[in-house]
Design a protein around this motif. Structure first.
Motif, mmCIF file in Angstrom:
data_model
loop_
_atom_site.group_PDB
_atom_site.id
_atom_site.type_symbol
_atom_site.label_atom_id
_atom_site.label_comp_id
_atom_site.label_asym_id
_atom_site.label_seq_id
_atom_site.Cartn_x
_atom_site.Cartn_y
_atom_site.Cartn_z
ATOM 1 N N ILE A 1 0.805 -1.180 -0.075
ATOM 2 C CA ILE A 1 0.204 -0.046 -0.005
ATOM 3 C C ILE A 1 0.872 1.130 -0.113
ATOM 4 O O ILE A 1 1.819 1.457 0.925
ATOM 5 N N HIS A 2 0.661 2.070 -0.836
ATOM 6 C CA HIS A 2 1.561 3.333 -1.121
ATOM 7 C C HIS A 2 0.516 4.410 -0.698
ATOM 8 O O HIS A 2 -0.590 4.460 -1.192
ATOM 9 N N THR A 3 1.111 5.515 0.319
ATOM 10 C CA THR A 3 0.334 6.539 0.582
ATOM 11 C C THR A 3 1.295 7.554 0.802
ATOM 12 O O THR A 3 2.400 7.531 0.896
ATOM 13 N N SER A 4 0.639 9.043 1.176
ATOM 14 C CA SER A 4 1.590 10.170 1.449
ATOM 15 C C SER A 4 1.232 10.695 2.527
ATOM 16 O O SER A 4 -0.235 10.727 3.068
ATOM 17 N N LEU A 5 1.998 11.095 3.205
ATOM 18 C CA LEU A 5 1.652 11.810 4.676
ATOM 19 C C LEU A 5 2.171 13.172 4.723
ATOM 20 O O LEU A 5 3.108 13.711 4.141
ATOM 21 N N SER A 6 1.536 13.899 5.461
ATOM 22 C CA SER A 6 1.970 15.402 5.878
ATOM 23 C C SER A 6 3.186 15.482 6.548
ATOM 24 O O SER A 6 3.690 14.541 7.316
ATOM 25 N N GLU A 7 3.971 16.340 6.050
ATOM 26 C CA GLU A 7 5.430 16.620 6.624
ATOM 27 C C GLU A 7 5.486 16.725 8.078
ATOM 28 O O GLU A 7 6.535 16.634 8.831
ATOM 29 N N TYR A 8 4.298 17.061 8.685
ATOM 30 C CA TYR A 8 4.329 17.226 10.227
ATOM 31 C C TYR A 8 4.522 15.714 10.898
ATOM 32 O O TYR A 8 5.119 15.903 12.021
ATOM 33 N N TYR A 9 4.444 14.848 10.102
ATOM 34 C CA TYR A 9 4.740 13.480 10.888
ATOM 35 C C TYR A 9 6.132 12.900 10.464
ATOM 36 O O TYR A 9 6.374 11.776 10.885
ATOM 37 N N ILE A 10 6.836 13.664 9.651
ATOM 38 C CA ILE A 10 8.085 13.142 9.081
ATOM 39 C C ILE A 10 9.359 12.550 10.158
ATOM 40 O O ILE A 10 9.861 11.388 9.936
ATOM 41 N N ASP A 11 9.051 13.085 11.329
ATOM 42 C CA ASP A 11 9.837 12.699 12.298
ATOM 43 C C ASP A 11 9.677 11.433 13.193
ATOM 44 O O ASP A 11 10.407 10.939 14.002
ATOM 45 N N ARG A 12 8.504 11.055 12.935
ATOM 46 C CA ARG A 12 7.703 10.168 13.722
ATOM 47 C C ARG A 12 7.346 8.891 13.177
ATOM 48 O O ARG A 12 6.852 7.730 13.700
ATOM 49 N N ILE A 13 7.636 8.855 11.681
ATOM 50 C CA ILE A 13 7.108 7.674 10.846
ATOM 51 C C ILE A 13 8.381 6.964 10.615
ATOM 52 O O ILE A 13 9.593 7.564 9.966
ATOM 53 N N THR A 14 8.773 5.714 10.867
ATOM 54 C CA THR A 14 9.813 5.188 10.813
ATOM 55 C C THR A 14 9.402 3.566 9.985
ATOM 56 O O THR A 14 8.347 3.238 10.411
ATOM 57 N N ASP B 1 5.572 19.054 -2.031
ATOM 58 C CA ASP B 1 4.373 19.424 -1.930
ATOM 59 C C ASP B 1 4.009 19.442 -0.350
ATOM 60 O O ASP B 1 2.687 18.811 -0.157
ATOM 61 N N ARG B 2 4.893 19.373 0.490
ATOM 62 C CA ARG B 2 4.657 19.256 1.985
ATOM 63 C C ARG B 2 3.987 17.763 2.519
ATOM 64 O O ARG B 2 3.473 17.714 3.616
ATOM 65 N N THR B 3 4.321 17.113 1.492
ATOM 66 C CA THR B 3 4.074 15.411 2.059
ATOM 67 C C THR B 3 5.485 14.729 1.504
ATOM 68 O O THR B 3 6.231 15.167 0.848
ATOM 69 N N PHE B 4 5.288 13.399 2.273
ATOM 70 C CA PHE B 4 6.455 12.654 1.646
ATOM 71 C C PHE B 4 5.808 11.034 1.729
ATOM 72 O O PHE B 4 4.523 10.850 2.162
ATOM 73 N N ASP B 5 6.321 10.255 1.019
ATOM 74 C CA ASP B 5 5.720 8.885 0.638
ATOM 75 C C ASP B 5 6.129 7.675 1.583
ATOM 76 O O ASP B 5 7.366 7.964 1.984
#
Length: 416
Positions: free
Chosen positions: A270-283, A310-314
């Protein structure tokens, strides 16, 4: 007779004016009091949602939409250049490993391989001639050694006879010395021939090994050239679905050019994009789930792309257990990515009050739920279902969570 009329007091004569002035003054005072006090608004309770503040389990997670994709997509490249002769595989068809996708033709390559085959045959003949030459040389040396050994044996017998005749006085000492010198010469000559034969044998073995290695190297070189012909037949490197073929019959294809794509369907991600707000918490390794038809299906994050666009990461996730029955490439599911373990906290349901107030305040109901007043609020963590309250409310309180777009600047809400 005339009656004398007494003049009425002023407050009787102007009583209507006084009454109007008093009423107007009371109205002004009422307006002043209203403007000085808190603003109020009457609302219909059915048009808003109220919720109870609870001490409940709080799970911080992210709810996003994800798309089903194949676990692996392989680009099929042409190993040899050529023109497309025919296309065998149909787009969308399921292929097994080794199935033919298309066939190329390259007359120049065929001609080049034919020339290499002719060169190989010539070299094989040359190698065989060298081997025969070495065998003949070895035979000549063996023959010479055999002749020398024969002569040496004959001379030894003759020398022994000469020594006996010398003892008998038949031959002189000078004759014996001549015979001895000839014998010693032939002994040394035989020794040298045996050494030459031994060294020739060693050299022959080395040269044969070199010739054998050269012959094998040329043969493998020709086999690799023949393999280039096999590369004109483009085959599926793995089992999967042929997504598309980029070329058409007659088209010229360059070496290493991508010509097709195969999707491996034995597993999905499953591929998704998340807000950059969570980039330090998603591992990688974080658990997640999808809820489908009343069942939960576990997932795990396997890939996090740290680049923000665009303020998101995959993010990519894979199933760690069963998958829904209707999993198809391109189908979407709601994914809940867990950011921690459940904890006890003071929580309220989500509502549009957060967008209107920024989470700074909320309308809190009184005990009879007939009136609501603004109270300051502090919100901590949040998930798609709840807000964590860190200050301003206590369990058992009731609050209004929706309808804030219609309340304006009212300090109090009167519920009816």
């Amino acid at each position: 007779m005339d009656i004398k009329l007494e003049k009425k007091p002023w407050y009787i004569r102007y009583r209507y004016y006084l009454a109007g002035g008093i009423i107007f003054l009371a109205f002004i005072i009422y307006v002043i009091i209203l403007s000085a006090g808190p603003s109020k608004l009457r609302i219909d309770q059915e048009n808003v949602q109220i919720a109870e503040v609870k001490n409940d389990k709080f799970m911080e997670y992210v709810d996003v939409e994800g798309l089903i994709q194949p676990i692996l997509t392989i680009i099929v490249n042409a190993r040899e250049s050529g023109s497309v002769d025919r296309i065998v595989g149909e787009e969308g068809s399921l292929l097994q490993k080794g199935d033919t996708i298309l066939v190329l033709e390259n007359p120049d390559l065929i001609h080049s391989i034919e020339e290499q085959r002719d060169d190989l045959e010539k070299q094989l003949i040359s190698f065989r001639e060298k081997e025969i030459e070495m065998e003949q040389k070895s035979l000549t040396l063996q023959q010479q050694t055999l002749q020398t050994n024969y002569e040496l044996a004959r001379l030894q017998k003759s020398f022994n006879l000469d020594k006996e005749e010398f003892k008998m006085g038949i031959k002189s000492k000078a004759q014996l010395e001549v015979a001895e010198d000839e014998y010693n010469y032939n002994v040394k000559k035989a020794k040298l021939q045996r050494e030459s034969l031994r060294q020739d044998s060693v050299v022959a073995i080395i040269r044969k090994d070199l010739i054998h290695n050269d012959r094998e190297r040329e043969r493998k070189k020709y086999e690799r050239a023949c393999e280039r012909l096999d590369n004109l037949i483009i085959k599926a490197p793995v089992a999967g679905q042929l997504s598309f073929v980029k070329v058409t019959p007659g088209q010229q294809v360059a070496s290493n050019q991508g010509i097709a794509e195969i999707k491996v369907l034995d597993q999905y991600k499953i591929h998704t994009s998340l807000s950059e707000y969570y980039i330090d918490r998603i591992t990688t390794g974080l658990p997640a789930t999808i809820n489908y038809q009343g069942r939960k299906y576990p997932l795990r994050i396997t890939k996090v792309v740290p680049e923000v666009k665009d303020r998101t990461f995959d993010v990519d996730l894979v199933f760690t257990g069963e998958m829904p029955d209707n999993v198809r490439v391109g189908k979407s599911f709601r994914v809940q990515i867990e950011l921690g373990q459940p904890e006890q906290a003071i929580v309220i349901p989500r509502g549009n009050f957060y967008q209107s107030t920024g989470g700074q305040w909320i309308y809190k109901l009184n005990a009879s739920k007939t009136k609501a007043t603004r109270v300051p609020l502090s919100i901590g963590r949040q998930n798609p279902q709840q807000y964590e309250i860190t200050d301003g409310l206590q369990p058992g309180d009731w609050v209004i969570t929706t309808g804030y777009d219609n309340f304006g600047d009212a300090e109090e809400l009167i519920l009816k």
